[in-house]
Design an enzyme around this catalytic site. Structure first.
Site, PDB file in Angstrom:
ATOM      1  N   SER A 151       0.797  -1.343  -0.029  1.00 17.09           N
ATOM      2  CA  SER A 151       0.266   0.089   0.251  1.00 17.09           C
ATOM      3  C   SER A 151       0.882   1.169   0.019  1.00 17.09           C
ATOM      4  CB  SER A 151      -0.665   0.084   1.164  1.00 17.09           C
ATOM      5  OG  SER A 151      -1.627   1.499   1.464  1.00 17.09           O
ATOM      6  N   TYR A 186      -4.368  -0.556  10.838  1.00 19.07           N
ATOM      7  CA  TYR A 186      -4.379  -1.280   8.782  1.00 19.07           C
ATOM      8  C   TYR A 186      -2.694  -0.357   7.688  1.00 19.07           C
ATOM      9  CZ  TYR A 186      -5.062  -0.812   3.883  1.00 19.07           C
ATOM     10  OH  TYR A 186      -4.289  -1.232   2.291  1.00 19.07           O
TER      11      TYR A 186
END
Length: 249
Positions: free
Chosen positions: A132, A145
């Protein structure tokens, strides 16, 4: 890039980036297995579906055995399955914490670890992990996350070092904001929590990207395909941004 008869496993390939990658690779001749808890629709016939919950090591082991029994090899793996959570630490419940760790960290770990013996025996393999932009940078209300994606980056680099002697390449694609069901769910949650219109959230997401828009799953799929391909023969341990320029700011 040629993927003719390349046996490929993609976790979480029923929707989003996983689906786009599955469709791209099957269109170029790869034999693709989609390991997911959600079955594709009846009109979606790209690749083969195997039910697999990456939180369960036994599911992963059984899925790999099924592929090996059918194909006799596993050439490529895209460890794509993951979930998102928009929350600060205090807003994160114990159950949410456990779920993110179970899927994003443990699920990725088991997905990669259990394929390595097959690739070692072949003395060849290509693996891509799903990172990410938060593999590189922090974002507000994203502590857990972001933690899981930071872990994914380190897992990529250490595994690449350990398995380079076996000609197994391990890289990590790091998308920014991409138009996927995962994003739509996050936007809906953000808009609800902050009492704002979803349209305004999407507009702000566009404007903060240097390229002026969010990305498409197909754009990330093309990056993944390159990282998996033999064209990428001298690249391992790399964390590859595909984020419209977000993390270069």
């Amino acid at each position: 890039m040629s993927f003719q008869n390349k046996v490929t496993i993609i976790t979480g390939a029923t929707t989003g980036i996983g689906k786009a990658t599955r469709e791209l690779l099957t269109g170029q001749g790869a034999i693709v297995y989609n390991l997911d808890v959600q079955k594709p629709g009846d009109d979606d016939r790209a690749g083969e579906f195997i039910y697999c919950d990456v939180r369960k090591k036994s599911d992963i082991v059984q899925a790999y055995q099924t592929v090996m029994n059918r194909e006799g090899k596993i050439d490529m793996l895209f460890a794509n399955a993951g979930i998102h959570l928009f929350a600060s630490m205090e807003q994160t419940s114990d159950e949410q914490l456990e779920d993110l760790i179970a899927i994003n960290i443990k699920g990725t770990f088991f997905t990669v670890r259990e394929v390595l013996p097959y690739m070692k025996a072949q003395r060849k393999g290509s693996i891509v992990l799903m990172g990410s932009d938060q593999t590189f940078v922090g974002k507000g209300s994203s502590s857990v996350y972001g933690m899981t994606k930071g872990a994914t980056g380190q897992l990529t680099k250490s595994t690449a070092i350990d398995y380079a002697p076996y000609n197994i390449r391990v890289n990590c694609v790091c998308p920014g904001t991409i138009d996927t069901p995962l994003l739509h769910k996050a936007v809906t949650h953000f808009a609800s929590v902050n009492a704002v219109e979803e349209a305004g959230v999407y507009e702000s997401l566009d404007t903060i990207q240097p390229l002026g828009r969010i990305g498409k799953p197909e754009e990330i799929a093309r990056v993944v395909a390159f990282l998996l391909s033999d064209e990428n023969s001298f690249m391992t341990g790399s964390l590859v941004s595909s984020d419209g320029g977000y993390v270069c700011q």
